[in-house]
Design a protein around this motif. Structure first.
Motif, short mmCIF file in Angstrom:
data_model
loop_
_atom_site.label_atom_id
_atom_site.label_comp_id
_atom_site.label_asym_id
_atom_site.label_seq_id
_atom_site.Cartn_x
_atom_site.Cartn_y
_atom_site.Cartn_z
N THR A 29 -27.02 -87.75 69.28
CA THR A 29 -27.64 -86.70 70.08
C THR A 29 -28.10 -85.52 69.23
O THR A 29 -29.00 -84.78 69.62
N GLU A 30 -27.50 -85.33 68.08
CA GLU A 30 -27.92 -84.25 67.18
C GLU A 30 -28.96 -84.71 66.18
O GLU A 30 -29.35 -83.95 65.30
N ASP A 32 -30.96 -88.66 64.45
CA ASP A 32 -30.68 -89.98 63.91
C ASP A 32 -30.00 -89.83 62.56
O ASP A 32 -30.30 -88.91 61.79
N THR A 44 -19.96 -88.86 67.07
CA THR A 44 -21.14 -88.32 67.72
C THR A 44 -21.41 -89.08 69.01
O THR A 44 -21.07 -90.25 69.12
N THR A 45 -22.01 -88.39 69.96
CA THR A 45 -22.48 -89.08 71.16
C THR A 45 -23.84 -89.69 70.85
O THR A 45 -24.51 -89.28 69.91
N LYS A 47 -27.78 -90.84 71.95
CA LYS A 47 -28.92 -90.63 72.84
C LYS A 47 -29.60 -91.99 73.01
O LYS A 47 -29.39 -92.90 72.18
N PRO A 48 -30.39 -92.18 74.05
CA PRO A 48 -31.12 -93.45 74.16
C PRO A 48 -32.01 -93.63 72.94
O PRO A 48 -32.75 -92.73 72.55
N LYS A 66 -27.90 -96.93 74.93
CA LYS A 66 -27.98 -95.79 75.85
C LYS A 66 -26.57 -95.33 76.16
O LYS A 66 -25.75 -96.12 76.62
N GLY A 67 -26.28 -94.08 75.89
CA GLY A 67 -24.97 -93.51 76.19
C GLY A 67 -23.89 -94.05 75.28
O GLY A 67 -24.07 -95.03 74.58
N GLN A 127 -37.91 -96.29 79.78
CA GLN A 127 -37.47 -95.79 78.46
C GLN A 127 -37.24 -96.95 77.49
O GLN A 127 -37.64 -96.88 76.32
N THR A 131 -39.31 -97.34 74.05
CA THR A 131 -38.54 -97.28 72.80
C THR A 131 -38.72 -98.55 71.98
O THR A 131 -38.83 -98.51 70.76
#
Length: 134
Positions: A29-30, A32, A44-45, A47-48, A66-67, A127, A131
């Protein structure tokens, strides 16, 4: 050639990958990040996005995730994803049909809660298609 380390990709349904790899590109999420052997401890979490894996020996794989979250440490990397789909398991025709079906479900939904739920699914399918470039 990078040194190999242990990598596991887990979805709620099953263990998808448990092999030695040279590198993994993680959609955090922060931002790649590429994980290599002896990475500093990190959680880290996700992101899609696309999880790009280079296995020991050079074979490559790509998953849409995803997630979930990823945990790296000097001995390896574990990715626990809410959803993980192997790129090789998808094709454009199947994806287009799934999107069309979901659009019909949204149009047919009379209950607002059900409509919201199927709209979220439709957004997710769109999405994935974007992607993965399908």
């Amino acid at each position: 050639m990078a040194e190999a380390f242990n990598f596991e990709l887990v979805s709620p349904e099953r263990l998808l990958v448990s092999e030695d790899v040279e590198s993994v590109l993680v959609p955090g999420t922060e931002g790649d990040m590429t994980i290599l052997k002896n990475h500093a401890p990190l959680i880290t979490t996700l992101k899609p996005g696309l999880l790009d894996i280079v296995f020991a020996g050079g074979r490559e794989a790509r998953y849409f995730v995803k997630g979930g979250f990823a945990e790296a440490n000097p001995s390896g990397l574990t990715v626990l994803a809410e959803t993980a789909i192997n790129r090789d398991d998808l094709d454009a025709a199947k994806m287009d049909q799934a999107i069309k079906d979901a659009e019909e479900d949204v149009a047919d939904a009379e209950d607002p809660l059900k409509r919201d739920k199927v709209q979220i699914h439709l957004d997710y399918l769109r999405q994935v298609k974007i992607t993965l470039g399908l």
